[in-house]
Design a protein around this motif. Structure first.
Motif, PDB file in Angstrom:
ATOM      1  N   GLN A  15     -29.926  -4.889  13.626  1.00 61.64           N
ATOM      2  CA  GLN A  15     -30.404  -6.145  13.065  1.00 61.64           C
ATOM      3  C   GLN A  15     -30.802  -5.987  11.609  1.00 61.64           C
ATOM      4  O   GLN A  15     -30.870  -4.873  11.080  1.00 61.64           O
ATOM      5  N   GLU A  16     -31.052  -7.122  10.974  1.00 65.48           N
ATOM      6  CA  GLU A  16     -31.634  -7.092   9.643  1.00 65.48           C
ATOM      7  C   GLU A  16     -33.094  -6.657   9.760  1.00 65.48           C
ATOM      8  O   GLU A  16     -33.810  -7.074  10.667  1.00 65.48           O
ATOM      9  N   TRP A  17     -33.524  -5.821   8.828  1.00 66.03           N
ATOM     10  CA  TRP A  17     -34.873  -5.250   8.857  1.00 66.03           C
ATOM     11  C   TRP A  17     -35.366  -5.127   7.421  1.00 66.03           C
ATOM     12  O   TRP A  17     -34.558  -4.872   6.520  1.00 66.03           O
ATOM     13  N   PRO A  18     -36.644  -5.320   7.173  1.00 64.04           N
ATOM     14  CA  PRO A  18     -37.115  -5.226   5.788  1.00 64.04           C
ATOM     15  C   PRO A  18     -36.820  -3.866   5.168  1.00 64.04           C
ATOM     16  O   PRO A  18     -37.026  -2.819   5.801  1.00 64.04           O
ATOM     17  N   ALA A  19     -36.311  -3.875   3.960  1.00 57.97           N
ATOM     18  CA  ALA A  19     -36.084  -2.618   3.246  1.00 57.97           C
ATOM     19  C   ALA A  19     -37.425  -1.951   2.964  1.00 57.97           C
ATOM     20  O   ALA A  19     -38.455  -2.614   2.840  1.00 57.97           O
ATOM     21  N   PRO A  20     -37.448  -0.619   2.889  1.00 61.60           N
ATOM     22  CA  PRO A  20     -38.723   0.051   2.604  1.00 61.60           C
ATOM     23  C   PRO A  20     -39.251  -0.312   1.222  1.00 61.60           C
ATOM     24  O   PRO A  20     -38.487  -0.645   0.310  1.00 61.60           O
ATOM     25  N   ARG A  21     -40.568  -0.260   1.088  1.00 63.14           N
ATOM     26  CA  ARG A  21     -41.210  -0.500  -0.199  1.00 63.14           C
ATOM     27  C   ARG A  21     -40.790   0.592  -1.182  1.00 63.14           C
ATOM     28  O   ARG A  21     -40.184   1.598  -0.788  1.00 63.14           O
ATOM     29  N   ASP A  22     -41.128   0.429  -2.431  1.00 57.47           N
ATOM     30  CA  ASP A  22     -40.894   1.491  -3.408  1.00 57.47           C
ATOM     31  C   ASP A  22     -41.607   2.760  -2.943  1.00 57.47           C
ATOM     32  O   ASP A  22     -42.722   2.696  -2.397  1.00 57.47           O
ATOM     33  N   PRO A  23     -40.990   3.910  -3.157  1.00 55.07           N
ATOM     34  CA  PRO A  23     -41.635   5.144  -2.667  1.00 55.07           C
ATOM     35  C   PRO A  23     -42.976   5.383  -3.332  1.00 55.07           C
ATOM     36  O   PRO A  23     -43.146   5.182  -4.545  1.00 55.07           O
ATOM     37  N   GLY A  24     -43.938   5.817  -2.508  1.00 58.33           N
ATOM     38  CA  GLY A  24     -45.273   6.102  -3.009  1.00 58.33           C
ATOM     39  C   GLY A  24     -45.377   7.516  -3.538  1.00 58.33           C
ATOM     40  O   GLY A  24     -44.387   8.248  -3.635  1.00 58.33           O
ATOM     41  N   PRO A  25     -46.585   7.949  -3.867  1.00 61.63           N
ATOM     42  CA  PRO A  25     -46.782   9.306  -4.373  1.00 61.63           C
ATOM     43  C   PRO A  25     -46.231  10.352  -3.402  1.00 61.63           C
ATOM     44  O   PRO A  25     -46.515  10.313  -2.195  1.00 61.63           O
ATOM     45  N   GLY A  26     -45.430  11.251  -3.931  1.00 60.80           N
ATOM     46  CA  GLY A  26     -44.871  12.325  -3.109  1.00 60.80           C
ATOM     47  C   GLY A  26     -43.714  11.913  -2.232  1.00 60.80           C
ATOM     48  O   GLY A  26     -43.237  12.729  -1.427  1.00 60.80           O
ATOM     49  N   GLU A  27     -43.218  10.692  -2.351  1.00 59.76           N
ATOM     50  CA  GLU A  27     -42.135  10.215  -1.499  1.00 59.76           C
ATOM     51  C   GLU A  27     -40.830  10.085  -2.279  1.00 59.76           C
ATOM     52  O   GLU A  27     -40.824   9.920  -3.496  1.00 59.76           O
ATOM     53  N   ILE A  28     -39.721  10.123  -1.532  1.00 56.94           N
ATOM     54  CA  ILE A  28     -38.420   9.774  -2.082  1.00 56.94           C
ATOM     55  C   ILE A  28     -37.792   8.730  -1.169  1.00 56.94           C
ATOM     56  O   ILE A  28     -38.107   8.651   0.024  1.00 56.94           O
ATOM     57  N   GLN A  29     -36.946   7.887  -1.761  1.00 55.47           N
ATOM     58  CA  GLN A  29     -36.210   6.910  -0.957  1.00 55.47           C
ATOM     59  C   GLN A  29     -34.751   7.341  -0.890  1.00 55.47           C
ATOM     60  O   GLN A  29     -34.142   7.658  -1.909  1.00 55.47           O
ATOM     61  N   LEU A  30     -34.224   7.359   0.342  1.00 54.61           N
ATOM     62  CA  LEU A  30     -32.852   7.785   0.580  1.00 54.61           C
ATOM     63  C   LEU A  30     -31.988   6.608   0.977  1.00 54.61           C
ATOM     64  O   LEU A  30     -32.412   5.752   1.764  1.00 54.61           O
ATOM     65  N   ALA A  31     -30.761   6.584   0.453  1.00 58.40           N
ATOM     66  CA  ALA A  31     -29.701   5.767   1.014  1.00 58.40           C
ATOM     67  C   ALA A  31     -29.016   6.642   2.050  1.00 58.40           C
ATOM     68  O   ALA A  31     -28.326   7.611   1.717  1.00 58.40           O
ATOM     69  N   VAL A  32     -29.258   6.351   3.316  1.00 61.37           N
ATOM     70  CA  VAL A  32     -28.796   7.224   4.398  1.00 61.37           C
ATOM     71  C   VAL A  32     -27.277   7.136   4.506  1.00 61.37           C
ATOM     72  O   VAL A  32     -26.704   6.044   4.508  1.00 61.37           O
TER      73      VAL A  32
END
Length: 351
Positions: A15-32
């Protein structure tokens, strides 16, 4: 974004699901780009929720309610949070699955997998069966030159390496692996990479084939014969020096007890929810060691898994059954694995 969301028993929706927020401190965002299906995912789908916090908040992650599955993944970095300098956009990255606090007594001793605030991506907070996911940079490692289909095997291989760590004997001793799903089969492969032959046990012909490709020297069909008797026959009546129980089934635990030799070692990897048939008196009188292995220690096991896959990419290719699109996750992934006719790891291809 599109995601595989667990809502309850036999209710996983693409299903459609909210995209993650901008990455916080110490985080990375991945395009899986690839995500693996684990036996734990199948168990949650078939008979859960066991671990997923649908009805009340998880004590560490705080998540409650429907949740994006997926704790085995590889993806490209698309954004980094404050304080992250180890990764840049475009890097292909493999995250570990477990998040630890870094401050408790267990983390201080390097035992991050039993952290008092431990939680797991895809089980206690949204995971990687989605187009994008935020993960801690601290539990992520570069994939190097590995292809996504090989790199995605690093997390389950890390679990298998943890399962065999410190117990695989020198060549010439007997190691039995009960349950040849992805972790069991990769444990066979990890033993083979060390020059140690194994006996693989499973009720499924498809999973036995996976064990054969992984390097098992002898395969036992537990659906048609007394597995413990077959193991003892293959060891001149002595029994196995080491038994790794990765099935999570009561019958597998009973086989482990009946097949291990005096002074041998049983390691539990599968999750057992039914009453135990352990003979505690025999464990004492024959000085049989019984211990457990939980997921992996990221700093130790994930780099070793990536190095092993770099040297032996055939470990991943021999363990692979199919790569399917996200929309086919339930019929061609979860349900096929539940039936027992998958001959290896099923991966999900993300857009």
């Amino acid at each position: 974004m599109r995601a595989a969301v667990f809502h309850g028993r036999r209710d996983v929706r693409i299903q459609e699901w909210p995209a993650p927020r901008d990455p916080g401190p110490g985080e990375i965002q991945l395009a899986v780009v690839r995500a693996g299906i684990c036996g734990t995912d199948v168990e949650e789908y078939a008979s859960g929720p066991h671990l997923i916090p649908i009805s009340r908040p998880h004590f560490a992650s705080g998540h409650q309610g429907p949740l994006v599955l997926g704790h085995e993944m590889v993806g490209e970095v698309v954004a980094t949070g404050p304080g992250v300098d180890a990764f840049t956009a475009g890097d292909l990255v493999v995250p570990g699955s477990g998040v630890s606090c870094g401050d408790c007594r267990w983390c201080a001793r390097g035992r991050t997998n039993v952290c008092g605030r431990y939680y797991t991506l895809g089980l206690h907070v949204d995971g990687g069966l989605a187009e994008r996911v935020n993960v801690p940079a601290a539990i992520s490692r570069p994939a190097g030159g590995l292809t996504p289909d090989v790199a995605v095997m690093a997390q389950p291989l890390a679990v298998a390496l943890r399962a065999v760590r410190g117990i695989v004997p020198e060549p010439g001793r007997t190691v039995v692996v009960i349950g040849l799903g992805s972790i069991g089969a990769l444990a066979v492969a990890a033993c083979a990479a060390r020059g140690v032959a194994t006996i693989g046990v499973d009720i499924s012909a498809a999973r036995r084939e996976t064990g054969r490709r992984a390097g098992a020297e002898l395969l036992v069909d537990a659906s048609r014969e007394d597995a413990a008797a077959a193991i003892r026959a293959a060891t001149d009546g002595i029994g196995a020096d080491v038994v790794i129980e990765a099935s999570g089934a009561t019958a597998g635990l009973r086989t482990a007890m009946d097949a291990v030799c005096r002074g041998g070692h049983i390691r539990l990897v599968g999750l057992h929810r039914d009453p135990s048939p352990l003979d505690l008196t025999r464990l004492v009188l024959e000085e049989i060691t019984l211990d457990t292995s939980k997921v992996h220690v990221c700093d130790q096991d994930l780099p070793e898994a990536l190095a092993l896959l770099t040297a032996h990419p055939e470990i991943a290719t021999s363990a692979l059954d199919a790569v399917i699109p996200l929309d086919r996750l339930v019929p061609d992934g979860l349900e096929r694995i539940e039936r027992g006719d998958a001959t290896g790891k099923i991966l999900v291809r993300l857009p």
